[in-house]
Design a protein around this motif. Sequence first.
Motif, PDB file in Angstrom:
ATOM      1  N   UNK A 138       0.716   0.847  -0.375  1.00 44.10           N
ATOM      2  CA  UNK A 138       1.257   1.027   0.972  1.00 44.10           C
ATOM      3  C   UNK A 138       2.374   0.023   1.222  1.00 44.10           C
ATOM      4  N   UNK A 139       3.194   0.344   2.211  1.00 44.23           N
ATOM      5  CA  UNK A 139       4.276  -0.553   2.604  1.00 44.23           C
ATOM      6  C   UNK A 139       4.498  -0.435   4.103  1.00 44.23           C
ATOM      7  N   UNK A 140       5.339  -1.305   4.651  1.00 40.85           N
ATOM      8  CA  UNK A 140       5.691  -1.253   6.059  1.00 40.85           C
ATOM      9  C   UNK A 140       7.126  -0.760   6.203  1.00 40.85           C
ATOM     10  N   UNK A 141       7.478  -0.219   7.362  1.00 44.44           N
ATOM     11  CA  UNK A 141       8.864   0.214   7.576  1.00 44.44           C
ATOM     12  C   UNK A 141       9.834  -0.958   7.449  1.00 44.44           C
ATOM     13  N   UNK A 164      -0.908  -3.088  12.002  1.00 42.07           N
ATOM     14  CA  UNK A 164      -0.465  -2.791  10.635  1.00 42.07           C
ATOM     15  C   UNK A 164      -0.966  -1.413  10.193  1.00 42.07           C
ATOM     16  N   UNK A 165      -2.205  -1.075  10.547  1.00 41.37           N
ATOM     17  CA  UNK A 165      -2.750   0.236  10.175  1.00 41.37           C
ATOM     18  C   UNK A 165      -1.902   1.379  10.729  1.00 41.37           C
ATOM     19  N   UNK A 166      -1.421   1.217  11.949  1.00 40.34           N
ATOM     20  CA  UNK A 166      -0.634   2.272  12.582  1.00 40.34           C
ATOM     21  C   UNK A 166       0.725   2.431  11.914  1.00 40.34           C
ATOM     22  N   UNK A 167       1.273   1.334  11.390  1.00 41.92           N
ATOM     23  CA  UNK A 167       2.629   1.360  10.828  1.00 41.92           C
ATOM     24  C   UNK A 167       2.659   1.595   9.318  1.00 41.92           C
ATOM     25  N   UNK A 168       1.530   1.371   8.627  1.00 44.61           N
ATOM     26  CA  UNK A 168       1.521   1.427   7.165  1.00 44.61           C
ATOM     27  C   UNK A 168       1.944   2.799   6.638  1.00 44.61           C
ATOM     28  N   UNK A 169       2.757   2.774   5.585  1.00 48.08           N
ATOM     29  CA  UNK A 169       3.240   3.994   4.943  1.00 48.08           C
ATOM     30  C   UNK A 169       2.580   4.097   3.566  1.00 48.08           C
TER      31      UNK A 169
END
Length: 501
Positions: free
Chosen positions: A338-341, A109-114
């Motif tokens: 933050x959000x995810x793709x 999740x850390x790698x993908x979080x926007x």
Amino acid sequence: MFVRIPIPTQNLTDMNASIAIALLTKLKLIFETDASGEVQDQKFLAFQNGEFTVGKELFYFIDPSKYGINPTDANVKRNEFSGLFNFVAEPADMITVLPDLLSDIYSSVLKKAIPANSHRTPEQEEQYRRAIEYLNKEETEAGAVITPLARYEQYEQLYKTCISEYKTRQLQAAMAEGTGADAVKAQWNTDEPSLKKAISKALLLWETKGKKQEVENWLGVFNQLAGAAPISLLADLRSDYELFARISGADGLAAEFSYLPTLFNPSNFFEEQVAWPQLSLDKMEVAALYEKAPEALKRLFENGDNEPDIRKISFEYAVVTLVREWFPYKEFFQQRFWKLPEGEAVISDGNGKGLIPAFPEKLIFVRNLVINFETPVQPAAVKNLTSELFVRLEPQVKHQLKAKSAGLFEKRLKLRSVATADPVIAKPAGTRRFSSALFKTTGFRKFSEIAVKPPMPPEVPTPPVNPAGSTEVKSMALELLAFICRKMPVCPNPDPNLDWS
């Protein structure tokens, strides 16, 4: 009234299903509610399914020199502890473990979080620095180094322990029925003022010595301003995680493995000389507690015939907090910056579904179990509380729990290979992070001057012991009974008013 017909001496000590359900309900009423008795929706008590067999030796890694273990064995135990308790759980009365590790999901999740676009002002940066400085300030107290936040949590734990003792006695009196009930209720009326006084004194100490308001104010500043700069905070969290993940060590075969450091607090709870509070279930409480039991809990058990009748169950218990400095639940998962793709699986839908519907926050251990029977029994072996409680689980329930657990624990305890040639112990650099619970306590109940040991209710005379058997079964061993788990709220839950451009 709960009444059973006495039976002849038996070779088994299987617990009556109704008594098991009553005891589990009592534990849920104590640990799933707040100080006012209101149910805490975001927490639940899940009883272990027999897969978590741990002894006190598992905890020796906390201070290897004190407990006489070498560094290699300490590293193995650290890895084992981290693998055993960093799981993802489903909301249920019996602990149900999902396949993915908490650390692996968080890393992904850390790698993908926007992050949203926002930055702290110079004034906010100064406030942020001051908050960290205050919460990180090291002071010497009774020969030990401690921070304001650590001291705050010590007094908070004392307050919660007093609350638990009050609720335990209150339930015992409220649920008492039949012979001896009047004496129990009268004893409660006598003891309640002293128990309330203990709560008030613990709260006063938390407010004064623990500086409750002051610490909470600075914690509020820290959390608010951390989220005011999402890009910087997310970069910090990623850096912290990588540094934590570099902690590694060698096993006896010189193979390298890595783990995310997971500790526990109090750090000496497993020592025999450390005092634990006591909890009991008397036969006169059973009927009322059974009526309060959730239907879902009742459906887990099957009723059987010729079960020995139990007069009383008592044991000591300890609530132990899992310390994961690498897992920022409040600082990250509860935040809306933050959000995810698009198309990524949700962390949680808030209703028990998602990658992390729930996770364990605390462990409940028991020891010094004593079971008193109405008639003499001849146990084939001294059992622990878990085996006694869940001997009457429905066969299908047992099968499902086993099926869901199969293969998962081997995965959690397996040493994972890493590329480093030498053991590395890395600590997150900089001043942003602060320790919340890594201090070592000198005793499970350090502030013994205000700890109130509730008087035990009057005993009903014990039947004479038959030479062919005994009316009492004991097990002194430490045992993990349950987990206090936290439900993950809706996550991610991005704020639409922020700048996402």
